[in-house]
Design a protein around this motif. Structure first.
Motif, PDB file in Angstrom:
ATOM      1  N   GLY A 138       0.778  -1.222   0.000  1.00  0.00           N
ATOM      2  CA  GLY A 138       0.000   0.000   0.000  1.00  0.00           C
ATOM      3  C   GLY A 138       0.811   1.274   0.000  1.00  0.00           C
ATOM      4  O   GLY A 138       0.246   2.372  -0.115  1.00  0.00           O
ATOM      5  N   SER A 139       2.118   1.182   0.118  1.00  0.00           N
ATOM      6  CA  SER A 139       2.971   2.375   0.126  1.00  0.00           C
ATOM      7  C   SER A 139       3.182   2.890  -1.286  1.00  0.00           C
ATOM      8  O   SER A 139       2.862   2.222  -2.281  1.00  0.00           O
ATOM      9  CB  SER A 139       4.322   2.059   0.778  1.00  0.00           C
ATOM     10  N   ARG A 140       3.727   4.104  -1.374  1.00  0.00           N
ATOM     11  CA  ARG A 140       4.001   4.699  -2.684  1.00  0.00           C
ATOM     12  C   ARG A 140       5.039   3.869  -3.434  1.00  0.00           C
ATOM     13  O   ARG A 140       4.948   3.677  -4.655  1.00  0.00           O
ATOM     14  CB  ARG A 140       4.505   6.132  -2.494  1.00  0.00           C
ATOM     15  N   ALA A 141       6.028   3.325  -2.705  1.00  0.00           N
ATOM     16  CA  ALA A 141       7.052   2.504  -3.346  1.00  0.00           C
ATOM     17  C   ALA A 141       6.459   1.238  -3.934  1.00  0.00           C
ATOM     18  O   ALA A 141       6.844   0.808  -5.034  1.00  0.00           O
ATOM     19  CB  ALA A 141       8.137   2.151  -2.329  1.00  0.00           C
ATOM     20  N   ALA A 142       5.524   0.612  -3.228  1.00  0.00           N
ATOM     21  CA  ALA A 142       4.888  -0.602  -3.736  1.00  0.00           C
ATOM     22  C   ALA A 142       4.083  -0.314  -5.002  1.00  0.00           C
ATOM     23  O   ALA A 142       4.084  -1.105  -5.957  1.00  0.00           O
ATOM     24  CB  ALA A 142       4.007  -1.219  -2.661  1.00  0.00           C
ATOM     25  N   LYS A 143       3.396   0.819  -5.029  1.00  0.00           N
ATOM     26  CA  LYS A 143       2.607   1.178  -6.218  1.00  0.00           C
ATOM     27  C   LYS A 143       3.513   1.468  -7.408  1.00  0.00           C
ATOM     28  O   LYS A 143       3.228   1.051  -8.544  1.00  0.00           O
ATOM     29  CB  LYS A 143       1.739   2.393  -5.904  1.00  0.00           C
ATOM     30  N   ASP A 144       4.641   2.160  -7.153  1.00  0.00           N
ATOM     31  CA  ASP A 144       5.587   2.442  -8.241  1.00  0.00           C
ATOM     32  C   ASP A 144       6.221   1.155  -8.780  1.00  0.00           C
ATOM     33  O   ASP A 144       6.444   1.022  -9.990  1.00  0.00           O
ATOM     34  CB  ASP A 144       6.682   3.385  -7.745  1.00  0.00           C
ATOM     35  N   ALA A 145       6.489   0.219  -7.886  1.00  0.00           N
ATOM     36  CA  ALA A 145       7.081  -1.046  -8.317  1.00  0.00           C
ATOM     37  C   ALA A 145       6.118  -1.834  -9.189  1.00  0.00           C
ATOM     38  O   ALA A 145       6.507  -2.403 -10.215  1.00  0.00           O
ATOM     39  CB  ALA A 145       7.487  -1.868  -7.101  1.00  0.00           C
ATOM     40  N   ALA A 147       3.682  -0.591 -10.967  1.00  0.00           N
ATOM     41  CA  ALA A 147       3.515   0.117 -12.233  1.00  0.00           C
ATOM     42  C   ALA A 147       4.704  -0.087 -13.161  1.00  0.00           C
ATOM     43  O   ALA A 147       4.552  -0.084 -14.388  1.00  0.00           O
ATOM     44  CB  ALA A 147       3.303   1.609 -11.968  1.00  0.00           C
ATOM     45  N   ALA A 148       5.876  -0.281 -12.597  1.00  0.00           N
ATOM     46  CA  ALA A 148       7.076  -0.486 -13.414  1.00  0.00           C
ATOM     47  C   ALA A 148       7.204  -1.907 -13.923  1.00  0.00           C
ATOM     48  O   ALA A 148       8.085  -2.186 -14.746  1.00  0.00           O
ATOM     49  CB  ALA A 148       8.317  -0.098 -12.606  1.00  0.00           C
ATOM     50  N   GLY A 149       6.360  -2.821 -13.439  1.00  0.00           N
ATOM     51  CA  GLY A 149       6.379  -4.188 -13.943  1.00  0.00           C
ATOM     52  C   GLY A 149       6.984  -5.206 -13.009  1.00  0.00           C
ATOM     53  O   GLY A 149       7.361  -6.305 -13.447  1.00  0.00           O
ATOM     54  N   ALA A 150       7.078  -4.893 -11.715  1.00  0.00           N
ATOM     55  CA  ALA A 150       7.603  -5.867 -10.752  1.00  0.00           C
ATOM     56  C   ALA A 150       6.655  -7.048 -10.641  1.00  0.00           C
ATOM     57  O   ALA A 150       5.430  -6.893 -10.621  1.00  0.00           O
ATOM     58  CB  ALA A 150       7.794  -5.203  -9.391  1.00  0.00           C
ATOM     59  N   ASP A 151       7.201  -8.245 -10.551  1.00  0.00           N
ATOM     60  CA  ASP A 151       6.382  -9.459 -10.505  1.00  0.00           C
ATOM     61  C   ASP A 151       5.895  -9.759  -9.093  1.00  0.00           C
ATOM     62  O   ASP A 151       4.792 -10.297  -8.917  1.00  0.00           O
ATOM     63  CB  ASP A 151       7.203 -10.644 -11.031  1.00  0.00           C
ATOM     64  N   ILE A 152       6.700  -9.465  -8.069  1.00  0.00           N
ATOM     65  CA  ILE A 152       6.339  -9.752  -6.679  1.00  0.00           C
ATOM     66  C   ILE A 152       6.616  -8.489  -5.857  1.00  0.00           C
ATOM     67  O   ILE A 152       7.706  -7.918  -5.953  1.00  0.00           O
ATOM     68  CB  ILE A 152       7.153 -10.935  -6.116  1.00  0.00           C
ATOM     69  N   VAL A 153       5.620  -8.063  -5.075  1.00  0.00           N
ATOM     70  CA  VAL A 153       5.755  -6.867  -4.252  1.00  0.00           C
ATOM     71  C   VAL A 153       5.181  -7.169  -2.875  1.00  0.00           C
ATOM     72  O   VAL A 153       4.093  -7.746  -2.760  1.00  0.00           O
ATOM     73  CB  VAL A 153       5.036  -5.648  -4.873  1.00  0.00           C
ATOM     74  N   GLY A 154       5.887  -6.788  -1.814  1.00  0.00           N
ATOM     75  CA  GLY A 154       5.380  -6.988  -0.462  1.00  0.00           C
ATOM     76  C   GLY A 154       6.498  -7.049   0.547  1.00  0.00           C
ATOM     77  O   GLY A 154       7.673  -6.821   0.231  1.00  0.00           O
ATOM     78  N   GLU A 155       6.104  -7.382   1.781  1.00  0.00           N
ATOM     79  CA  GLU A 155       7.085  -7.485   2.865  1.00  0.00           C
ATOM     80  C   GLU A 155       6.955  -8.821   3.575  1.00  0.00           C
ATOM     81  O   GLU A 155       7.618  -9.792   3.207  1.00  0.00           O
ATOM     82  CB  GLU A 155       6.931  -6.324   3.856  1.00  0.00           C
ATOM     83  N   GLN A 156       6.099  -8.888   4.586  1.00  0.00           N
ATOM     84  CA  GLN A 156       6.015 -10.084   5.418  1.00  0.00           C
ATOM     85  C   GLN A 156       5.578 -11.309   4.629  1.00  0.00           C
ATOM     86  O   GLN A 156       6.117 -12.404   4.826  1.00  0.00           O
ATOM     87  CB  GLN A 156       5.052  -9.836   6.596  1.00  0.00           C
ATOM     88  N   ASP A 157       4.604 -11.149   3.745  1.00  0.00           N
ATOM     89  CA  ASP A 157       4.170 -12.298   2.947  1.00  0.00           C
ATOM     90  C   ASP A 157       5.284 -12.792   2.023  1.00  0.00           C
ATOM     91  O   ASP A 157       5.446 -13.994   1.798  1.00  0.00           O
ATOM     92  CB  ASP A 157       2.920 -11.940   2.131  1.00  0.00           C
ATOM     93  N   ILE A 211      12.281   3.271 -11.064  1.00  0.00           N
ATOM     94  CA  ILE A 211      13.414   3.320 -11.990  1.00  0.00           C
ATOM     95  C   ILE A 211      14.298   2.086 -11.831  1.00  0.00           C
ATOM     96  O   ILE A 211      14.794   1.523 -12.817  1.00  0.00           O
ATOM     97  CB  ILE A 211      14.221   4.606 -11.760  1.00  0.00           C
ATOM     98  N   ALA A 212      14.471   1.643 -10.587  1.00  0.00           N
ATOM     99  CA  ALA A 212      15.316   0.468 -10.351  1.00  0.00           C
ATOM    100  C   ALA A 212      14.716  -0.779 -10.994  1.00  0.00           C
ATOM    101  O   ALA A 212      15.448  -1.614 -11.542  1.00  0.00           O
ATOM    102  CB  ALA A 212      15.484   0.252  -8.851  1.00  0.00           C
ATOM    103  N   VAL A 213      13.398  -0.915 -10.945  1.00  0.00           N
ATOM    104  CA  VAL A 213      12.752  -2.078 -11.563  1.00  0.00           C
ATOM    105  C   VAL A 213      12.924  -2.039 -13.080  1.00  0.00           C
ATOM    106  O   VAL A 213      13.228  -3.063 -13.718  1.00  0.00           O
ATOM    107  CB  VAL A 213      11.261  -2.131 -11.184  1.00  0.00           C
ATOM    108  N   LYS A 214      12.764  -0.879 -13.690  1.00  0.00           N
ATOM    109  CA  LYS A 214      12.935  -0.764 -15.140  1.00  0.00           C
ATOM    110  C   LYS A 214      14.370  -1.093 -15.556  1.00  0.00           C
ATOM    111  O   LYS A 214      14.601  -1.797 -16.544  1.00  0.00           O
ATOM    112  CB  LYS A 214      12.564   0.646 -15.594  1.00  0.00           C
ATOM    113  N   ASN A 215      15.326  -0.588 -14.788  1.00  0.00           N
ATOM    114  CA  ASN A 215      16.717  -0.892 -15.105  1.00  0.00           C
ATOM    115  C   ASN A 215      17.036  -2.363 -14.905  1.00  0.00           C
ATOM    116  O   ASN A 215      17.823  -2.951 -15.659  1.00  0.00           O
ATOM    117  CB  ASN A 215      17.645  -0.039 -14.237  1.00  0.00           C
ATOM    118  N   MET A 216      16.427  -2.967 -13.888  1.00  0.00           N
ATOM    119  CA  MET A 216      16.693  -4.375 -13.607  1.00  0.00           C
ATOM    120  C   MET A 216      16.115  -5.279 -14.688  1.00  0.00           C
ATOM    121  O   MET A 216      16.743  -6.258 -15.095  1.00  0.00           O
ATOM    122  CB  MET A 216      16.124  -4.754 -12.244  1.00  0.00           C
ATOM    123  N   ARG A 217      14.952  -4.941 -15.168  1.00  0.00           N
ATOM    124  CA  ARG A 217      14.317  -5.776 -16.188  1.00  0.00           C
ATOM    125  C   ARG A 217      15.057  -5.708 -17.519  1.00  0.00           C
ATOM    126  O   ARG A 217      15.065  -6.664 -18.273  1.00  0.00           O
ATOM    127  CB  ARG A 217      12.862  -5.361 -16.382  1.00  0.00           C
TER     128      ARG A 217
END
Length: 302
Positions: A138-145, A147-157, A211-217
């Motif tokens: 639910g954080s801004r970082a999770a939403k940006d990730a 949107a950039a195409g990250a396959d898995i986003v989260g913390e405890q799960d 940006i990090a996700v786009k560069n990583m992909r």
């Protein structure tokens, strides 16, 4: 003229004296249980000292640099000629799955810091990299990730999935705000051996996750091992111009990485070798074409 018995008498005396003279046995010819204990200890100390000297001499003779070859006598190829031979080895295989690989052999010492970094090439080699982002839901970082195409986003799960052995990603990025929770989870033993543990040095602990996700992909992570840096540099379908652009970008970045190290460490590019998934390596001479090189369209696509 002397009588014979005079010489026989002297000969007999010398022979008898030598026969009855006490003989000191050689230590090596005596059985071990008859050998004096003190002499055994003395010989043992002598042999251990000689072995220690030999070991120290061998250690001094060890080279502190990796083996280098004289490139004046090496058979080298232009980029197009190397591509032609590599494509012949890869005949019949899908050009989108076979990768060109480059090996940079460095002139460097065996000890000291190594080069490691991440690079986004002008022409992406692998766009299907699955990326995991450690960020609070639910954080801004999770939403940006997302949107950039990250396959898995989260913390405890995500932590629970990793601990259970469900690692379905090839790269892992952590948001700076989630780094403390990642360290508390103790995932270094799981992700560390796989090279997936986020780290500030590797640039995988960031503030701007999108940006990090786009560069990583679309990027490539490389690390120096035994004086060699190896990464995929292009797909088999790439044209010579695309492959040359990726090579120039990569070599230029490695030179910058070497210059950023301490002044006490010297690293220089000694040889550039181009290979592929199933082909041998071809040492490049720095030229793009030769007089016998095929046209560019013959080295592109299928």
């Amino acid at each position: 003229m002397a009588t014979p018995h005079k010489y026989l008498t002297s000969f007999t005396r010398s022979t008898l004296s030598s026969l009855f003279q006490p003989v000191r046995p050689n230590a090596s010819s005596v059985l071990p249980f008859l050998y004096p204990v003190q002499q055994q200890a003395r010989d043992l100390r002598t042999s251990s000292k000689s072995k220690g000297k030999d070991a120290s001499a061998r250690a001094k003779k060890k080279k502190r640099t990796f083996r280098q070859y004289d490139m004046k006598d090496a058979v080298q190829f232009s980029l197009c000629d190397a591509m032609r031979y590599i494509r012949a080895f890869e005949a019949g295989r899908e050009p989108t799955t076979v990768k060109y690989e480059v090996h940079l052999k460095l002139r460097t010492k065996k000890d000291g810091p190594v080069i490691r970094n991440q690079l986004r090439l002008p022409h992406a080699v692998q766009t299907g990299t699955r990326v995991c982002v450690i960020a609070a839901p639910g954080s801004r970082a999770a939403k940006d990730a997302a949107a950039a195409g990250a396959d898995i986003v989260g913390e405890q799960d995500v932590f629970e999935q990793i601990k259970a052995g469900n690692i379905e990603f090839e790269a892992c990025i952590c948001h700076s705000a989630s780094l403390q929770n990642l360290n508390k989870a103790g995932l270094g033993r799981v992700l560390g051996p796989r090279g997936l543990m986020p780290s500030t040095k590797l640039g995988t602990v960031v503030d701007n996750v999108g940006i990090a996700v786009k560069n990583m992909r679309a990027g490539s992570v490389y690390k120096e091992r035994a004086g060699v840096i190896r990464i995929p540099i292009g797909q088999l379908r790439f044209s010579p111009e695309e492959l040359r652009a990726n090579l120039r970008t990569f070599i230029g970045q490695v030179k910058k990485d070497a210059a950023a190290l301490t002044d006490q460490v010297s690293k220089e590019v000694g040889e550039v070798v181009l290979s592929s998934t199933n082909a041998p390596g071809f040492s490049l001479n720095g030229d793009c074409k030769s007089e016998d090189s095929p046209p560019a369209y013959a080295l592109t696509g299928r």
